[in-house]
Design an enzyme around this catalytic site. Structure first.
Site, PDB file in Angstrom:
ATOM      1  N   HIS A  33       0.820  -1.258  -0.010  1.00  0.00           N
ATOM      2  CA  HIS A  33      -0.092  -0.251  -0.066  1.00  0.00           C
ATOM      3  C   HIS A  33       0.753   1.303  -0.110  1.00  0.00           C
ATOM      4  O   HIS A  33       0.707   2.157  -0.588  1.00  0.00           O
ATOM      5  CB  HIS A  33      -0.994   0.042   1.180  1.00  0.00           C
ATOM      6  CG  HIS A  33      -1.800   1.139   1.176  1.00  0.00           C
ATOM      7  ND1 HIS A  33      -2.861   1.515   0.447  1.00  0.00           N
ATOM      8  CD2 HIS A  33      -1.679   2.168   2.324  1.00  0.00           C
ATOM      9  CE1 HIS A  33      -3.403   2.428   0.908  1.00  0.00           C
ATOM     10  NE2 HIS A  33      -2.664   3.111   1.806  1.00  0.00           N
ATOM     11  N   ASP A  71       9.591   5.185   9.144  1.00  0.00           N
ATOM     12  CA  ASP A  71       9.231   4.192  10.247  1.00  0.00           C
ATOM     13  C   ASP A  71       8.507   5.342  11.097  1.00  0.00           C
ATOM     14  O   ASP A  71       8.638   6.502  10.944  1.00  0.00           O
ATOM     15  CB  ASP A  71      10.592   3.933  11.107  1.00  0.00           C
ATOM     16  CG  ASP A  71      10.167   3.131  12.138  1.00  0.00           C
ATOM     17  OD1 ASP A  71       9.788   1.819  11.925  1.00  0.00           O
ATOM     18  OD2 ASP A  71      10.292   3.430  13.368  1.00  0.00           O
ATOM     19  N   ASP A  84      -5.626   4.654  14.741  1.00  0.00           N
ATOM     20  CA  ASP A  84      -6.746   5.619  14.065  1.00  0.00           C
ATOM     21  C   ASP A  84      -7.862   5.862  14.636  1.00  0.00           C
ATOM     22  O   ASP A  84      -8.440   6.894  14.813  1.00  0.00           O
ATOM     23  CB  ASP A  84      -6.906   5.215  12.441  1.00  0.00           C
ATOM     24  CG  ASP A  84      -5.664   5.470  11.713  1.00  0.00           C
ATOM     25  OD1 ASP A  84      -4.934   6.279  12.115  1.00  0.00           O
ATOM     26  OD2 ASP A  84      -5.572   5.020  10.646  1.00  0.00           O
TER      27      ASP A  84
END
Ligand code: ITT
Length: 195
Positions: free
Chosen positions: A11, A68, A150
């Site tokens: 992705h 990272d 999230d």
């Protein structure tokens, strides 16, 4: 110009390919013959990002970049930070969120930030690009999009969590997008100078 993106995350690769345009041929780790797990053993996000990029440069001799990221919570002195992926002891997002929410129970300061550091090794020279998304953490989860932390993270200036936003919307605000924008600007200037 050939450049390797040191990730196994398909992705992320597609996202950055779209941003970089035709001046760069992006190679995957597999395409350069790197099948091994890249080392991530330092105790900082900056360090791990650099360690991955330098590993590819040293072992495969190809210009490359690695990223990272992590979540830094003010009241927890920057934890989970570099340990974000395995904070609960496993990679399980729900367990990681549960640990964060438990540790935050006794704190009123809920501010936090996502941070991404990209390290580019170009002709043996190291360049780092940082992207930050400031925000705060909710007491309960909201939304189902995205991944990781999230569902509890509300970016500054917004009311919805990253998990309540579309990929495009998060993509405009995220730490990763901000770091990649700096990398892309640098590479475009570099390729302009060297073409
Ligand atoms: P790689 O294979 O590319 O290393 P990763 O999952 O380890 O994938 P990162 O290094 O980018 O991804 O991030 C480490 C952890 O930080 C990730 O597993 C999440 O728990 C958290 N994290 C990073 N970016 C995030 C984001 O945009 N939203 C929610 N959580 C995120």
């Amino acid at each position: 110009m050939q450049l390797c993106f040191a990730t196994n995350n398909a992705h992320k690769l597609e996202e950055i390919k779209a941003l970089l345009g035709d001046s760069f041929t992006l190679k995957t780790l597999k395409e350069i013959g790197c099948e091994e797990e890249l080392p991530e053993t330092t105790d900082t996000i900056e360090g791990n990002s650099r360690q991955k990029a330098e590993y590819v440069w040293e072992h495969f001799g190809i210009d490359c970049f690695a990223d990272d990221s992590g979540l830094e919570i003010t009241a927890l002195n920057g934890a989970p930070g570099v340990h974000s992926a395995y904070y609960s002891g496993s990679r399980d997002f729900q367990q990681n969120i549960a640990r964060v929410l438990t540790e935050l129970k006794s704190h009123t300061d809920r501010s936090a930030r996502f941070k991404t550091v990209i390290t580019l090794v170009l002709n043996g020279e190291v360049h780092q690009f940082e992207g930050i998304a400031e925000g705060h953490l909710l007491e309960a989860q909201r939304g189902v999009q995205g991944f990781g932390y999230d569902p509890i993270f509300v970016p500054e200036g917004h009311e919805r969590t990253f998990a309540e936003m579309s990929i495009d919307e998060k993509g405009k605000l995220s730490h990763r997008a901000r770091a990649f924008a700096k990398l892309v600007a640098f590479l475009q200037t570099y390729s302009g100078i060297n073409s």
